[in-house]
Design a protein around this motif. Structure first.
Motif, PDB file in Angstrom:
ATOM      1  N   ALA A 365      63.114  41.256  30.928  1.00 28.48           N
ATOM      2  CA  ALA A 365      62.806  40.292  29.862  1.00 28.48           C
ATOM      3  C   ALA A 365      61.964  39.129  30.376  1.00 28.48           C
ATOM      4  N   SER A 366      62.077  38.814  31.658  1.00 32.12           N
ATOM      5  CA  SER A 366      61.282  37.706  32.188  1.00 32.12           C
ATOM      6  C   SER A 366      59.795  38.031  32.143  1.00 32.12           C
ATOM      7  N   ARG A 367      59.438  39.303  32.331  1.00 32.04           N
ATOM      8  CA  ARG A 367      58.027  39.696  32.239  1.00 32.04           C
ATOM      9  C   ARG A 367      57.514  39.565  30.810  1.00 32.04           C
ATOM     10  N   ILE A 368      58.348  39.902  29.855  1.00 32.59           N
ATOM     11  CA  ILE A 368      57.949  39.765  28.462  1.00 32.59           C
ATOM     12  C   ILE A 368      57.684  38.304  28.131  1.00 32.59           C
ATOM     13  N   ALA A 369      58.499  37.420  28.683  1.00 38.58           N
ATOM     14  CA  ALA A 369      58.348  35.990  28.399  1.00 38.58           C
ATOM     15  C   ALA A 369      57.182  35.370  29.154  1.00 38.58           C
ATOM     16  N   LEU A 370      56.979  35.749  30.425  1.00 35.08           N
ATOM     17  CA  LEU A 370      56.075  34.990  31.298  1.00 35.08           C
ATOM     18  C   LEU A 370      54.969  35.817  31.930  1.00 35.08           C
ATOM     19  N   GLY A 371      54.921  37.115  31.669  1.00 37.59           N
ATOM     20  CA  GLY A 371      53.879  37.925  32.270  1.00 37.59           C
ATOM     21  C   GLY A 371      54.228  38.358  33.679  1.00 37.59           C
ATOM     22  N   LYS A 372      53.226  38.897  34.375  1.00 40.77           N
ATOM     23  CA  LYS A 372      53.478  39.562  35.652  1.00 40.77           C
ATOM     24  C   LYS A 372      53.400  38.658  36.870  1.00 40.77           C
ATOM     25  N   LYS A 373      52.865  37.443  36.731  1.00 44.74           N
ATOM     26  CA  LYS A 373      52.619  36.624  37.909  1.00 44.74           C
ATOM     27  C   LYS A 373      53.536  35.408  38.025  1.00 44.74           C
ATOM     28  N   THR A 374      54.291  35.103  36.977  1.00 47.35           N
ATOM     29  CA  THR A 374      55.063  33.857  36.949  1.00 47.35           C
ATOM     30  C   THR A 374      56.549  34.151  36.943  1.00 47.35           C
ATOM     31  N   ALA A 375      57.294  33.478  37.794  1.00 47.42           N
ATOM     32  CA  ALA A 375      58.745  33.633  37.856  1.00 47.42           C
ATOM     33  C   ALA A 375      59.413  32.659  36.903  1.00 47.42           C
ATOM     34  N   ALA A 376      60.555  33.065  36.394  1.00 49.36           N
ATOM     35  CA  ALA A 376      61.349  32.205  35.514  1.00 49.36           C
ATOM     36  C   ALA A 376      62.262  31.318  36.350  1.00 49.36           C
ATOM     37  N   LEU A 377      62.327  30.051  35.988  1.00 53.45           N
ATOM     38  CA  LEU A 377      63.070  29.044  36.744  1.00 53.45           C
ATOM     39  C   LEU A 377      64.112  28.412  35.836  1.00 53.45           C
ATOM     40  N   PHE A 378      65.359  28.362  36.305  1.00 55.21           N
ATOM     41  CA  PHE A 378      66.458  27.771  35.538  1.00 55.21           C
ATOM     42  C   PHE A 378      67.196  26.754  36.391  1.00 55.21           C
ATOM     43  N   PRO A 403      64.886  27.582  29.352  1.00 54.36           N
ATOM     44  CA  PRO A 403      66.074  26.768  29.076  1.00 54.36           C
ATOM     45  C   PRO A 403      67.386  27.494  29.338  1.00 54.36           C
ATOM     46  N   LEU A 404      68.358  26.742  29.834  1.00 55.17           N
ATOM     47  CA  LEU A 404      69.740  27.205  29.865  1.00 55.17           C
ATOM     48  C   LEU A 404      70.341  26.883  28.492  1.00 55.17           C
ATOM     49  N   ALA A 405      69.933  27.650  27.499  1.00 55.08           N
ATOM     50  CA  ALA A 405      70.226  27.334  26.101  1.00 55.08           C
ATOM     51  C   ALA A 405      71.712  27.501  25.809  1.00 55.08           C
ATOM     52  N   GLU A 406      72.364  26.379  25.520  1.00 55.34           N
ATOM     53  CA  GLU A 406      73.818  26.398  25.354  1.00 55.34           C
ATOM     54  C   GLU A 406      74.272  27.216  24.150  1.00 55.34           C
ATOM     55  N   GLU A 407      73.382  27.428  23.175  1.00 57.02           N
ATOM     56  CA  GLU A 407      73.801  28.213  22.009  1.00 57.02           C
ATOM     57  C   GLU A 407      74.116  29.661  22.371  1.00 57.02           C
ATOM     58  N   TYR A 408      73.684  30.098  23.563  1.00 64.33           N
ATOM     59  CA  TYR A 408      73.993  31.460  23.995  1.00 64.33           C
ATOM     60  C   TYR A 408      75.114  31.509  25.030  1.00 64.33           C
ATOM     61  N   GLY A 424      73.207  40.629  26.404  1.00 61.99           N
ATOM     62  CA  GLY A 424      72.128  40.927  25.466  1.00 61.99           C
ATOM     63  C   GLY A 424      71.079  39.837  25.391  1.00 61.99           C
ATOM     64  N   ASN A 425      70.217  39.939  24.400  1.00 64.05           N
ATOM     65  CA  ASN A 425      69.069  39.047  24.274  1.00 64.05           C
ATOM     66  C   ASN A 425      69.467  37.633  23.864  1.00 64.05           C
ATOM     67  N   PRO A 426      68.651  36.639  24.287  1.00 64.60           N
ATOM     68  CA  PRO A 426      67.498  36.717  25.182  1.00 64.60           C
ATOM     69  C   PRO A 426      67.953  36.974  26.622  1.00 64.60           C
ATOM     70  N   GLY A 427      67.560  38.145  27.134  1.00 65.67           N
ATOM     71  CA  GLY A 427      68.164  38.680  28.347  1.00 65.67           C
ATOM     72  C   GLY A 427      68.017  37.825  29.585  1.00 65.67           C
ATOM     73  N   THR A 428      66.869  37.183  29.767  1.00 62.83           N
ATOM     74  CA  THR A 428      66.687  36.352  30.957  1.00 62.83           C
ATOM     75  C   THR A 428      67.586  35.127  30.903  1.00 62.83           C
ATOM     76  N   ILE A 429      67.752  34.577  29.715  1.00 56.95           N
ATOM     77  CA  ILE A 429      68.578  33.377  29.543  1.00 56.95           C
ATOM     78  C   ILE A 429      70.062  33.704  29.679  1.00 56.95           C
ATOM     79  N   THR A 430      70.519  34.789  29.042  1.00 55.46           N
ATOM     80  CA  THR A 430      71.945  35.105  29.150  1.00 55.46           C
ATOM     81  C   THR A 430      72.318  35.511  30.577  1.00 55.46           C
TER      82      THR A 430
END
Length: 484
Positions: A365-378, A403-408, A424-430
């Protein structure tokens, strides 16, 4: 690795490279940034104008000069001249001069340490090769030596030596990640790191029996289906006088079938890269130790093969982690967070870190959000977010905060256990919210980096070669150099 040295009196013969800065004003041609012999200088100026070489970072044009010296001039764009531009130029030159035995790179007299680092890093990383079988002679890299024609100084020699250390350990991380999983068992990984560890680095290994006895239920469960038993590798660098302790945790799944929730064939093709986080944290610690950085660092690599057999863990199981938290297994293909949870809980309970950082090839899911070159940071810590973002930008390994979205947050809870390993989704956040539960009292000093996509490059790209990128080693070393 290519031999790179500084020599202000280098002979300008054979193949030489000249840096070209971005064109100014209305000029179509870039500007040569080094002194050439007068006859060559006139030709270069005319050639730049004729080819409309604008000096864009990484662009290379070749000017042949048969029967004269230098016999060939490679005109390498450095863009605006920042470190990234010089890195792009170095990478482009490594490819353009691959069939040469040596190369002399002309440099301006005021070459900065940052420019030197970028140039050398591009040369060393773009010239990386990995093959299991012998390379065909016509495809082999012939470039063995690069002379940078600039006066040596203690500062420049130090910058070059530091760059070589980081590049060498980035290449080591690439080797670990590229190695096919037939060879790359958890024990093989441990042995490679043992052989590489230098003075001042302590190596501790927990094998299956000890992991079971000490309660590392997540690592044991994930590795239970394989004849190649799991390990927990712990490296420690503790320099005298260090005032901060950083623990790095890297996901080390040496092969991932998905377990009983098996992946389709296409999704398994590159699963040898699923230990890229472990490769990054051990590479970074070994580089930090070689550089002698004054920060205490511990690297933890939970290592396991997620295989299918009669002893595999199952969906519906409940796993008890180190420290007592439990996870309901909703998917055996969400294994990385399960082994990371054990290692993080162990770090919090036993190592008293000031900061806790985890790296993992965790979610598609991180690739879907940010593409192939950027890492997701939390992280919930603004200073850590800023520090890692800056370090990644300087290293050429971009990160983007999610975001570390508290609603999830409630989604990672289970009806029958403490946590659900596949919310489940949003998979990178959960996934990040799941891991946060293992940070305990350090959740305000914790960073999670999902680097699944940038851990692998489908084609040569700048300093990256096709295959494993060693993503994270350079960013971690840059960031750790700021920790005091």
């Amino acid at each position: 690795m290519i031999s790179i040295r500084l020599d202000g009196a280098a002979e300008l013969a054979g193949t030489v490279a000249c840096p070209v800065g971005t064109a100014e004003g209305e000029s179509a041609a870039g500007t040569p940034l080094a002194v050439l012999p007068s006859d060559a200088a006139a030709e270069v100026a005319a050639f730049l104008a004729a080819t409309e070489h604008k000096g864009s970072a990484g662009a290379v044009q070749t000017l042949p000069r048969p029967l004269r010296e230098p016999s060939k001039v490679l005109l390498a764009g450095i863009g605006s001249g920042d470190e990234a531009g010089w890195r792009a130029a170095g990478a482009a030159l490594a490819r353009a001069a691959a069939k040469e035995t040596s190369l002399t790179v002309l440099a301006p007299a005021d070459l900065t340490d940052a420019a030197l680092r970028g140039l050398a890093e591009g040369l060393w990383l773009a010239s990386y090769r990995f093959r299991v079988s012998e390379e065909k002679p016509e495809a082999a890299l012939k470039l063995a030596e690069v002379v940078i024609a600039v006066a040596a100084s203690p500062e420049r020699e130090d910058a070059l030596a530091e760059t070589r250390t980081v590049a060498a350990h980035t290449r080591f991380a690439r080797d670990l990640t590229n190695t096919p999983s037939l060879t790359k068992t958890p024990d093989w990984f441990v042995q490679q790191v043992r052989e590489r560890a230098g003075d001042g680095v302590t190596v501790t290994v927990r094998e299956r029996e000890q992991l079971e006895a000490e309660g590392f239920g997540g690592i044991v469960a994930v590795g239970g289906g394989s004849v190649n038993e799991p390990r927990l590798l712990e490296l420690a660098w503790s320099p005298e006088g260090a005032t901060k302790h950083v623990v790095l945790v890297g996901k080390g799944i040496t092969y991932d079938t998905g377990g009983i929730d098996i992946k389709p064939n296409d999704a398994m093709q590159l699963m040898r890269k699923d230990m890229g986080g472990a490769a990054a944290v051990v590479g970074a610690l070994l580089a930090v130790a070689e550089l002698g950085l004054p920060v205490r660092v511990t690297a933890l690599a939970p290592l396991a093969e997620n295989m299918v057999s009669g002893s595999s863990w199952r969906s519906g199981d409940v796993v008890t982690h180190y420290g007592g938290l439990t996870s309901e297994v909703r998917s055996t293909d969400a294994e990385g967070r399960v082994v990371l949870g054990d290692a993080m809980a162990y770090a919090v309970a036993n190592l008293a870190p000031d900061l806790l950082i985890d790296l993992a090839t965790l979610t598609g899911a991180s690739r879907i959000a940010l593409g192939k070159k950027t890492a997701a940071l939390f992280s919930g810590n603004e200073a850590l977010i800023d520090g890692f973002t800056a370090a990644g930008a300087a290293a050429g390994e971009p990160l983007w905060r999610l975001p570390l979205a508290e609603e999830y947050a409630g989604d990672v809870s289970s009806d029958i256990a403490d946590l659900d390993n596949a919310a489940g989704n949003p998979g990178t956040i959960t996934a990040a919210l799941y891991l946060r539960e293992f940070a305990g009292s350090l959740r305000d000093r914790w960073v999670h980096i999902d680097m699944s996509s940038p851990a692998w490059s489908a084609a040569p790209d700048g300093e990256l070669t096709k295959g494993a990128t060693g993503w994270g080693v350079r960013t971690l070393v840059r960031w750790l150099s700021t920790v005091s």
